[in-house]
Design an enzyme around this catalytic site. Sequence first.
Site, PDB file in Angstrom:
ATOM      1  N   GLU A  45       0.816  -1.343  -0.166  1.00  0.00           N
ATOM      2  CA  GLU A  45      -0.324  -0.229   0.382  1.00  0.00           C
ATOM      3  C   GLU A  45       0.983   1.655  -0.052  1.00  0.00           C
ATOM      4  OE1 GLU A  45      -2.877   0.570  -0.577  1.00  0.00           O
ATOM      5  OE2 GLU A  45      -3.484  -1.718  -0.317  1.00  0.00           O
ATOM      6  N   TYR A 128      -6.302   6.942   3.921  1.00  0.00           N
ATOM      7  CA  TYR A 128      -6.961   5.581   2.585  1.00  0.00           C
ATOM      8  C   TYR A 128      -6.383   4.591   3.263  1.00  0.00           C
ATOM      9  CZ  TYR A 128      -6.042   2.338  -1.117  1.00  0.00           C
ATOM     10  OH  TYR A 128      -5.795   1.779  -1.309  1.00  0.00           O
ATOM     11  N   ASP A 146     -10.166   4.434  -2.986  1.00  0.00           N
ATOM     12  CA  ASP A 146      -8.817   4.980  -3.726  1.00  0.00           C
ATOM     13  C   ASP A 146      -9.178   5.698  -5.099  1.00  0.00           C
ATOM     14  OD1 ASP A 146      -9.418   2.607  -5.408  1.00  0.00           O
ATOM     15  OD2 ASP A 146      -7.299   1.350  -5.579  1.00  0.00           O
TER      16      ASP A 146
END
Length: 353
Positions: A45, A128, A146
Amino acid sequence: MRELEMSEALLDWYDRHARELPWRVSPADRKRGVRPDPYRVWLSEIMLQQTTVAAVKNYFERFTSLWPTVSDLANAKDADVMGEWAGLGYYARARNLLKCARIVTGDHGGVFPQTAQALQALPGIGPYTSAAIAAIAYDASEVVVDGNVERVMARLFELRTPLPAAKPEIKECAARLTPTKRAGDYAQAVMDLGATICTPRAPACGICPWMSACRARKAGIQAELPAKTPKKPKPTRYGIAYVARRADGAWLLERRPDKGLLGGMLGWPGSEWSAKPVPAPPVAASWKKLGAQARHTFTHFHLHLDVEIAVVGQSSEPDAGEFVESELFRPAELPTVMRKVFDLAREKLQNLN
């Protein structure tokens, strides 16, 4: 189609069509009880921020080969990690990567926190990323949004408000569809849908599991959404990069300050980057202008670097940077803009020797 039915339909599609990614546990393995490794989820990520899956794959595989666990990464040398990160861009991510690994190892026994709130307390992890790690690694029912998810939701619910103003509305819609079970698979399913079917141009609506529920498709405007507020033109900054090579083949390099663009990365000494840069040669020499520019675009501006080269004597003492022996210099460890400078200067310097 009700929201629960929509979530189930997407998960059924994901079970058949999930992308194979080096950091992902497949739906079949998840059903057999295989749990994702939070370290690999976190690492992927962080790497995927502002970067594409295609660009990240090789970096991820190299990082996990060199540092298989978060403790391994925490014990790595800063310069080694920054060198391996070179080319991925947004170098503050690499600095925060090390900070986070060392906090997880030192303060959490090498175990990542399981809640989005606790994850956000770690360096480099925002809303996020914390939601994505909590959902994918721990199956927490977090709303993961996203760029792919933004596009899917804007089309699915026919949200005409331009981005970024539409973000709260998009997140509210995404929350309505996020299930309490298989939240991690669901989060990855929506991202896969956006990446492979609900693409920015020419979405493949005919094979989309949400085709019948998509309001934008019914209105015939799916390719027009999400709407975006026009961006302001990026300014252009200028600078001078100085590439010096000593008679024995050593290169004059400097490590940039930890804070700021390219922080902590190796590069060529140079002037400031501005509208009218002031020459700042790092060592006394007969500098030659290449008559060529290395051009690069950062998030907020374009950069044009004039390149000057010189071959200097063995006893030369630089005012900036230090000489790195030829056998220790690895051009691949330079950030992209500095590699562009090197590519321009290398052949000319060889001709000067």
